[in-house]
Design a protein around this motif. Structure first.
Motif, mmCIF file in Angstrom:
data_model
loop_
_atom_site.group_PDB
_atom_site.id
_atom_site.type_symbol
_atom_site.label_atom_id
_atom_site.label_comp_id
_atom_site.label_asym_id
_atom_site.label_seq_id
_atom_site.Cartn_x
_atom_site.Cartn_y
_atom_site.Cartn_z
ATOM 1 N N SER A 1 0.668 8.824 -5.494
ATOM 2 C CA SER A 1 1.693 8.710 -6.536
ATOM 3 C C SER A 1 2.463 9.996 -6.770
ATOM 4 C CB SER A 1 1.044 8.265 -7.853
ATOM 5 O OG SER A 1 0.115 9.230 -8.287
ATOM 6 N N GLN A 2 2.063 11.075 -6.111
ATOM 7 C CA GLN A 2 2.750 12.356 -6.284
ATOM 8 C C GLN A 2 3.586 12.738 -5.071
ATOM 9 O OE1 GLN A 2 0.271 15.486 -7.922
ATOM 10 N NE2 GLN A 2 -1.158 13.978 -8.757
ATOM 11 N N CYS A 3 3.741 11.776 -4.153
ATOM 12 C CA CYS A 3 4.613 11.984 -2.999
ATOM 13 C C CYS A 3 4.164 13.134 -2.110
ATOM 14 C CB CYS A 3 6.067 12.199 -3.440
ATOM 15 S SG CYS A 3 6.806 10.745 -4.215
ATOM 16 N N ARG A 4 2.872 13.200 -1.849
ATOM 17 C CA ARG A 4 2.367 14.263 -0.979
ATOM 18 C C ARG A 4 1.996 13.747 0.405
ATOM 19 N NH1 ARG A 4 1.935 18.711 -3.977
ATOM 20 N NH2 ARG A 4 1.588 18.508 -6.221
ATOM 21 N N VAL A 5 1.711 12.478 0.527
ATOM 22 C CA VAL A 5 1.284 11.911 1.810
ATOM 23 C C VAL A 5 2.251 10.801 2.191
ATOM 24 C CG1 VAL A 5 -0.584 10.863 3.110
ATOM 25 C CG2 VAL A 5 -1.111 12.445 1.228
ATOM 26 N N LEU A 6 3.079 11.086 3.181
ATOM 27 C CA LEU A 6 4.100 10.112 3.571
ATOM 28 C C LEU A 6 3.500 8.958 4.350
ATOM 29 C CD1 LEU A 6 5.794 12.623 2.804
ATOM 30 C CD2 LEU A 6 7.361 11.982 4.647
ATOM 31 N N ARG A 7 3.954 7.761 4.028
ATOM 32 C CA ARG A 7 3.554 6.583 4.763
ATOM 33 C C ARG A 7 4.664 6.141 5.711
ATOM 34 N NH1 ARG A 7 3.925 1.162 4.934
ATOM 35 N NH2 ARG A 7 2.030 0.008 5.439
ATOM 36 N N ALA A 8 5.866 6.206 5.232
ATOM 37 C CA ALA A 8 7.011 5.819 6.060
ATOM 38 C C ALA A 8 8.239 6.534 5.539
ATOM 39 C CB ALA A 8 7.211 4.311 6.032
ATOM 40 N N ARG A 9 9.127 6.887 6.422
ATOM 41 C CA ARG A 9 10.339 7.568 6.014
ATOM 42 C C ARG A 9 11.536 6.987 6.732
ATOM 43 N NH1 ARG A 9 11.519 13.339 8.507
ATOM 44 N NH2 ARG A 9 13.599 12.485 8.215
ATOM 45 N N ASP B 1 0.815 -1.215 0.000
ATOM 46 C CA ASP B 1 0.000 0.000 0.000
ATOM 47 C C ASP B 1 0.846 1.262 0.000
ATOM 48 O OD1 ASP B 1 -0.875 0.207 3.544
ATOM 49 O OD2 ASP B 1 0.925 -0.515 2.531
ATOM 50 N N TYR B 2 1.685 1.375 -0.982
ATOM 51 C CA TYR B 2 2.374 2.626 -1.248
ATOM 52 C C TYR B 2 2.377 2.800 -2.748
ATOM 53 C CZ TYR B 2 6.631 0.606 -3.207
ATOM 54 O OH TYR B 2 7.520 -0.052 -4.015
ATOM 55 N N ASN B 3 2.502 4.009 -3.194
ATOM 56 C CA ASN B 3 2.422 4.261 -4.621
ATOM 57 C C ASN B 3 3.611 4.996 -5.203
ATOM 58 O OD1 ASN B 3 -0.252 3.280 -5.717
ATOM 59 N ND2 ASN B 3 -0.921 4.346 -3.866
ATOM 60 N N ALA B 4 4.518 5.434 -4.343
ATOM 61 C CA ALA B 4 5.700 6.124 -4.855
ATOM 62 C C ALA B 4 6.770 6.186 -3.773
ATOM 63 C CB ALA B 4 5.336 7.541 -5.299
ATOM 64 N N ILE B 5 7.961 6.431 -4.224
ATOM 65 C CA ILE B 5 9.082 6.730 -3.335
ATOM 66 C C ILE B 5 9.551 8.136 -3.671
ATOM 67 C CG2 ILE B 5 11.429 6.154 -2.639
ATOM 68 C CD1 ILE B 5 9.616 3.997 -1.787
ATOM 69 N N LYS C 1 6.812 7.066 -13.294
ATOM 70 C CA LYS C 1 6.673 8.487 -13.649
ATOM 71 C C LYS C 1 7.454 9.310 -12.620
ATOM 72 C CE LYS C 1 3.258 12.172 -14.350
ATOM 73 N NZ LYS C 1 3.781 12.587 -15.661
ATOM 74 N N THR C 2 8.202 10.276 -13.122
ATOM 75 C CA THR C 2 9.032 11.080 -12.229
ATOM 76 C C THR C 2 8.534 12.514 -12.123
ATOM 77 O OG1 THR C 2 10.558 11.616 -14.034
ATOM 78 C CG2 THR C 2 11.079 9.679 -12.701
ATOM 79 N N ARG C 3 8.781 13.106 -10.994
ATOM 80 C CA ARG C 3 8.408 14.495 -10.737
ATOM 81 C C ARG C 3 9.557 15.181 -10.014
ATOM 82 N NH1 ARG C 3 3.791 11.438 -10.257
ATOM 83 N NH2 ARG C 3 1.922 12.260 -11.275
ATOM 84 N N TYR C 4 9.692 16.468 -10.259
ATOM 85 C CA TYR C 4 10.783 17.230 -9.656
ATOM 86 C C TYR C 4 10.295 18.589 -9.172
ATOM 87 C CZ TYR C 4 13.683 13.811 -12.068
ATOM 88 O OH TYR C 4 14.251 12.630 -12.504
ATOM 89 N N ALA C 5 10.917 19.047 -8.110
ATOM 90 C CA ALA C 5 10.697 20.426 -7.697
ATOM 91 C C ALA C 5 11.334 21.342 -8.726
ATOM 92 C CB ALA C 5 11.318 20.664 -6.324
ATOM 93 N N ASP C 6 10.755 22.498 -8.907
ATOM 94 C CA ASP C 6 11.302 23.448 -9.887
ATOM 95 C C ASP C 6 12.747 23.791 -9.569
ATOM 96 O OD1 ASP C 6 8.209 25.346 -10.329
ATOM 97 O OD2 ASP C 6 8.929 23.505 -11.286
#
Length: 119
Positions: A101-109, A29-33, A56-61
């Motif tokens: 999938s957009q790394c906004r809600v952390l599940r574990a770090r 139950d995780y969708n991204a790292i 799919k990748t995403r980056y901060a500006d």
């Protein structure tokens, strides 16, 4: 769920570093790292994210064109290649598994690794 980041260090401006995030015992139950960073006195910043299903990748500006995130599923490892480092990249970097999938809600770090860019 366990995640461990490594690869930080002290480098000069313009240098490169590659961070590694090894994850284990991770449930389905995780969708991204994602890679995040936090500098003293500043809010946590989402640096980059890679989706589990389609990579799919995403980056901060602030890091677009300089940082590259990648994943080696066979090794349960996510990398963050950081090129052209600047002093403003100085922070503690950590990786996290996220619910969305957009790394906004952390599940574990995991614990972070210090990156210091200084001449």
């Amino acid at each position: 769920v366990q995640l461990q980041a490594s690869g930080g260090g002290l480098v000069q401006p313009g240098a490169s570093l590659r961070l590694s995030c090894v994850y284990s015992e991770i449930s389905m139950d995780y969708n991204a790292i994602g890679w995040f960073r936090q500098a003293p006195g500043l809010e946590r910043e989402r640096v980059s994210c890679i989706s589990k299903g389609d990579d799919k990748t995403r980056y901060a500006d602030s890091v677009k064109g300089r940082f590259t995130i990648s994943r080696d599923a066979a090794k349960n490892t996510v990398y963050l290649q950081m090129n052209g480092l600047k002093s403003e990249d100085t922070a503690v970097y950590f990786c996290a598994a996220t619910i969305d999938s957009q790394c906004r809600v952390l599940r574990a770090r995991g614990q972070g690794t210090q990156v210091t860019v200084s001449s």
